[in-house]
Motif scaffolding. Structure first.
Motif, mmCIF file in Angstrom:
data_model
loop_
_atom_site.group_PDB
_atom_site.id
_atom_site.type_symbol
_atom_site.label_atom_id
_atom_site.label_comp_id
_atom_site.label_asym_id
_atom_site.label_seq_id
_atom_site.Cartn_x
_atom_site.Cartn_y
_atom_site.Cartn_z
ATOM 1 N N PHE A 50 0.823 -1.210 0.000
ATOM 2 C CA PHE A 50 0.000 0.000 0.000
ATOM 3 C C PHE A 50 0.855 1.258 0.000
ATOM 4 C CE2 PHE A 50 -2.299 3.334 2.347
ATOM 5 C CZ PHE A 50 -3.382 3.482 1.497
ATOM 6 N N GLY A 51 1.923 1.264 0.766
ATOM 7 C CA GLY A 51 2.794 2.437 0.848
ATOM 8 C C GLY A 51 3.454 2.759 -0.488
ATOM 9 N N LYS A 52 3.907 1.719 -1.178
ATOM 10 C CA LYS A 52 4.546 1.939 -2.483
ATOM 11 C C LYS A 52 3.538 2.443 -3.502
ATOM 12 C CE LYS A 52 8.389 -1.255 -2.090
ATOM 13 N NZ LYS A 52 9.072 -2.406 -2.677
ATOM 14 N N ARG A 53 2.338 1.876 -3.481
ATOM 15 C CA ARG A 53 1.311 2.332 -4.427
ATOM 16 C C ARG A 53 0.903 3.775 -4.139
ATOM 17 N NH1 ARG A 53 -3.483 -1.396 -4.047
ATOM 18 N NH2 ARG A 53 -2.633 -1.917 -2.031
ATOM 19 N N LEU A 54 0.795 4.118 -2.851
ATOM 20 C CA LEU A 54 0.438 5.479 -2.477
ATOM 21 C C LEU A 54 1.532 6.458 -2.884
ATOM 22 C CD1 LEU A 54 -1.782 7.086 -1.022
ATOM 23 C CD2 LEU A 54 -0.462 6.817 1.084
ATOM 24 N N ARG A 59 3.603 10.655 -6.746
ATOM 25 C CA ARG A 59 4.617 11.046 -7.740
ATOM 26 C C ARG A 59 3.972 11.327 -9.086
ATOM 27 N NH1 ARG A 59 7.443 6.977 -5.275
ATOM 28 N NH2 ARG A 59 6.991 5.502 -6.960
ATOM 29 N N GLU A 60 3.046 10.449 -9.492
ATOM 30 C CA GLU A 60 2.344 10.651 -10.758
ATOM 31 C C GLU A 60 1.447 11.882 -10.703
ATOM 32 O OE1 GLU A 60 0.318 7.010 -11.643
ATOM 33 O OE2 GLU A 60 2.185 5.911 -11.992
ATOM 34 N N LEU A 61 0.832 12.127 -9.542
ATOM 35 C CA LEU A 61 -0.007 13.306 -9.366
ATOM 36 C C LEU A 61 0.816 14.576 -9.530
ATOM 37 C CD1 LEU A 61 -2.802 14.468 -8.467
ATOM 38 C CD2 LEU A 61 -1.893 14.419 -6.150
ATOM 39 N N LYS A 62 1.985 14.599 -8.930
ATOM 40 C CA LYS A 62 2.871 15.759 -9.033
ATOM 41 C C LYS A 62 3.303 15.980 -10.481
ATOM 42 C CE LYS A 62 7.171 17.595 -7.119
ATOM 43 N NZ LYS A 62 8.307 17.319 -6.247
ATOM 44 N N ALA A 63 3.624 14.907 -11.183
ATOM 45 C CA ALA A 63 4.030 15.018 -12.587
ATOM 46 C C ALA A 63 2.894 15.555 -13.450
ATOM 47 C CB ALA A 63 4.497 13.662 -13.108
ATOM 48 N N GLU A 64 1.665 15.106 -13.195
ATOM 49 C CA GLU A 64 0.526 15.587 -13.977
ATOM 50 C C GLU A 64 0.228 17.048 -13.673
ATOM 51 O OE1 GLU A 64 -1.295 14.243 -16.452
ATOM 52 O OE2 GLU A 64 0.096 12.562 -16.400
ATOM 53 N N LEU A 65 0.361 17.451 -12.411
ATOM 54 C CA LEU A 65 0.088 18.841 -12.059
ATOM 55 C C LEU A 65 1.116 19.794 -12.664
ATOM 56 C CD1 LEU A 65 -1.133 18.577 -8.363
ATOM 57 C CD2 LEU A 65 -2.462 19.116 -10.402
#
Length: 108
Positions: free
Chosen positions: A44-48, A53-59
């Motif tokens: 769960f920690g790795k997926r979170l 990280r992906e959220l930051k890249a998209e923003l």
């Protein structure tokens, strides 16, 4: 000649014996087990962490509007809401007057 005999001839012509073909088929389940272990879901920690990280890249890809642009568009929305509210208020008044006239005309 049956298909199996043709396959055996092809295998021997290529320098491959039938036993090697059978060994290759027998080795596949071991690869499937290794693949299954690789395909396990991470914790769960790795997926979170990956999600953020992906959220930051998209923003970073988002083209954010300027302050002036935001204020301009907000003003347009407020004016449109007020205009539509006034139109609804006028039609409501007209409909109410028509209903009152019809009710008084038919004596209720």
């Amino acid at each position: 000649m049956s298909e199996k005999e043709k396959m055996n001839q092809d295998a021997t012509a290529e320098g491959t014996s039938v036993e090697r073909v059978k060994e290759t088929k027998a080795a596949k389940p071991k690869k499937d087990k290794a693949k299954a272990e690789k395909d396990k879901k991470p914790g769960f920690g790795k997926r979170l962490g990956r999600f953020f990280r992906e959220l930051k890249a998209e923003l970073k890809k988002v083209s954010w509007p300027t302050r002036a642009d935001t204020l301009k568009k907000t003003g347009i929305v407020i004016v449109c809401v007020i205009v539509v509210g006034i139109i609804v208020w006028i039609f409501d008044g007209i409909a109410s007057s028509v209903i009152d006239a019809l009710l008084s005309l038919f004596g209720r």
